[in-house]
Design an enzyme around this catalytic site. Structure first.
Site, PDB file in Angstrom:
ATOM      1  N   GLN A  68       0.810  -1.213   0.000  1.00  0.00           N
ATOM      2  CA  GLN A  68       0.000   0.000   0.000  1.00  0.00           C
ATOM      3  C   GLN A  68       0.847   1.269   0.000  1.00  0.00           C
ATOM      4  OE1 GLN A  68      -2.324  -0.635   3.535  1.00  0.00           O
ATOM      5  NE2 GLN A  68      -3.426  -2.377   2.668  1.00  0.00           N
ATOM      6  N   HIS A  91      -0.911  -0.163   5.793  1.00  0.00           N
ATOM      7  CA  HIS A  91      -1.452   0.820   6.744  1.00  0.00           C
ATOM      8  C   HIS A  91      -0.518   2.013   6.964  1.00  0.00           C
ATOM      9  CE1 HIS A  91      -4.181  -2.481   8.734  1.00  0.00           C
ATOM     10  NE2 HIS A  91      -4.227  -2.480   7.402  1.00  0.00           N
ATOM     11  N   GLU A 108     -14.899   3.773  10.083  1.00  0.00           N
ATOM     12  CA  GLU A 108     -15.390   4.841  10.951  1.00  0.00           C
ATOM     13  C   GLU A 108     -15.232   6.217  10.326  1.00  0.00           C
ATOM     14  OE1 GLU A 108     -14.018   2.753  15.189  1.00  0.00           O
ATOM     15  OE2 GLU A 108     -13.235   4.729  14.632  1.00  0.00           O
ATOM     16  N   TYR A 150      -9.062   7.342  20.134  1.00  0.00           N
ATOM     17  CA  TYR A 150     -10.141   6.854  19.275  1.00  0.00           C
ATOM     18  C   TYR A 150     -10.235   5.326  19.224  1.00  0.00           C
ATOM     19  CZ  TYR A 150     -11.321  11.562  18.622  1.00  0.00           C
ATOM     20  OH  TYR A 150     -11.739  12.840  18.909  1.00  0.00           O
ATOM     21  N   TYR A 182     -10.055 -10.422  10.174  1.00  0.00           N
ATOM     22  CA  TYR A 182     -10.396 -10.982   8.866  1.00  0.00           C
ATOM     23  C   TYR A 182     -10.669 -12.485   8.951  1.00  0.00           C
ATOM     24  CZ  TYR A 182      -8.885  -6.528   6.920  1.00  0.00           C
ATOM     25  OH  TYR A 182      -8.764  -5.191   6.625  1.00  0.00           O
TER      26      TYR A 182
END
Length: 371
Positions: free
Chosen positions: A82, A147, A240, A250, A261
């Site tokens: 990513q 991530h 979210e 959070y 998963y």
């Protein structure tokens, strides 16, 4: 406030006939053959936009001229998984400084990577970036390809917010001595503000504004409240929307509306609602894989006013939401018929919606409501 998916189903079912039908929007493909575009930033005076490609290229696109060759002077990136070249934003004083900011993944000596942020000057002929300087590095570097986060937003008050993923290292999102899973706040010069919440806390990183974040993918200033809004990927479920406040936690991975998963519980999770953590203003029990987001703040199309548009990578559409203060409701979806992963969504200075699709032959789309 939290909302479970079964509360949303009647709303989605009632509204999707209006919003999800292909006939509700006009779509113009402005550019194709973009290799995994990630973000766009509009240039002033009708000079088009800058587009980042995850592989490491920064391109300029302008109506009538098309797509430029790659701009020189862009930092080397770690384009794996990513990671790569991520967000691009103009400095608030761009008209004077020509400064643009970039986020990207950067590899360390041990082969692991983290998110980095820096700025350089865009040449007048739009062909290169000069004097690039890296001012922020996510430390420690822990990612093997997942991530990174990377969204950048200036708040209009002299501060830059940087959204950082937890590099798929869940517990680090709660560790204040690490920059994984954090929202960082710097000045528009890349310095640490004196009023950041943890600046005087021993062992904590002074850059941190809020924490407990998994994998942030969209971030924007709400033009009506002047508050920063942030979205993030949950695991299997639990995407979210949050309105991050100074020093607040959070939740991830202690509090989550998702599961692993594999179908099992997140090992560190204590529940959906956990003391000392903040609840999202909205969540999806079934993850659409939210991405770039844009508030519609233009008079061009009245039917889109007070709307929030969020790209969806897994669901391959754009989510349309109504905004009322700090509350949002999902109205339905657009671009469902195209079957394309949506990476970025921006409101253009002309009032149209601009969308990037995340594919090896990605597209730049111009979208408007069909009357």
């Amino acid at each position: 406030m939290h909302r479970q998916s079964f509360f949303l189903v009647p709303l989605i079912c009632l509204s999707s006939a209006l919003w999800a039908a292909p006939a509700t929007v006009n779509v113009e493909v402005l550019q194709d053959k973009l290799d995994h575009p990630w973000a766009l930033a509009f240039l002033p005076d009708n000079h088009g936009m800058l587009i980042t490609l995850r592989g490491g290229e920064l391109r300029h696109w302008q109506a009538g001229k098309g797509l430029s060759a790659p701009l020189s002077g862009v930092p080397d990136v770690w384009a794996h998984g990513q990671g790569g070249l991520l967000d691009v934003v103009l400095a608030p004083d761009f008209a004077q400084s020509r400064r643009i900011w970039l986020s990207y993944s950067e590899v360390g000596d041990d082969g692991k990577a983290g998110t980095a942020v820096g700025y350089g000057r865009l040449s007048d002929d739009l062909s290169k970036v000069t004097d690039f300087r890296t001012v922020f590095r996510q430390m420690p570097k822990l990612s093997t390809g997942n991530h990174f986060g990377g969204r950048l937003v200036f708040d209009g008050k002299g501060y830059l917010f940087i959204a950082l993923g937890e590099n798929n290292q869940r517990p680090t999102a709660q560790d204040l001595d690490k920059l994984q899973g954090k929202l960082v706040r710097l000045t528009d010069q890349g310095e640490i503000p004196d009023d950041n919440p943890f600046i005087k806390e021993s062992g904590a990183r002074a850059e941190i504004w809020s924490y407990g974040i998994r994998n942030p993918q969209g971030m924007a200033m709400n033009p009506w409240s002047n508050a920063l809004w942030l979205n993030e990927h949950g695991p299997r479920g639990g995407d979210e929307i949050n309105i991050p406040q100074k020093g607040k936690n959070y939740g991830w991975p202690l509090a989550t509306w998702g599961i692993n998963y594999s179908g099992f519980k997140i090992p560190e999770a204590k529940g959906e609602i956990v003391a000392g953590t903040e609840q999202p203003v909205f969540y999806w029990k079934d993850s659409p894989a939210v991405s770039g987001m844009a508030f519609y703040n233009s008079d061009k199309f009245p039917q889109w006013q007070q709307k929030l548009f969020i790209g969806a990578l897994k669901d391959k559409d754009v989510i349309v939401m109504s905004v009322n203060g700090d509350k949002v409701t999902e109205d339905g979806r657009i671009l469902t018929d195209r079957g394309q992963r949506i990476r970025d969504v921006r409101t253009g200075p002309d009032g149209y919606l601009y969308v990037l699709t995340d594919e090896s032959s990605g597209e730049l789309l111009k979208v408007s409501p069909r009357n």
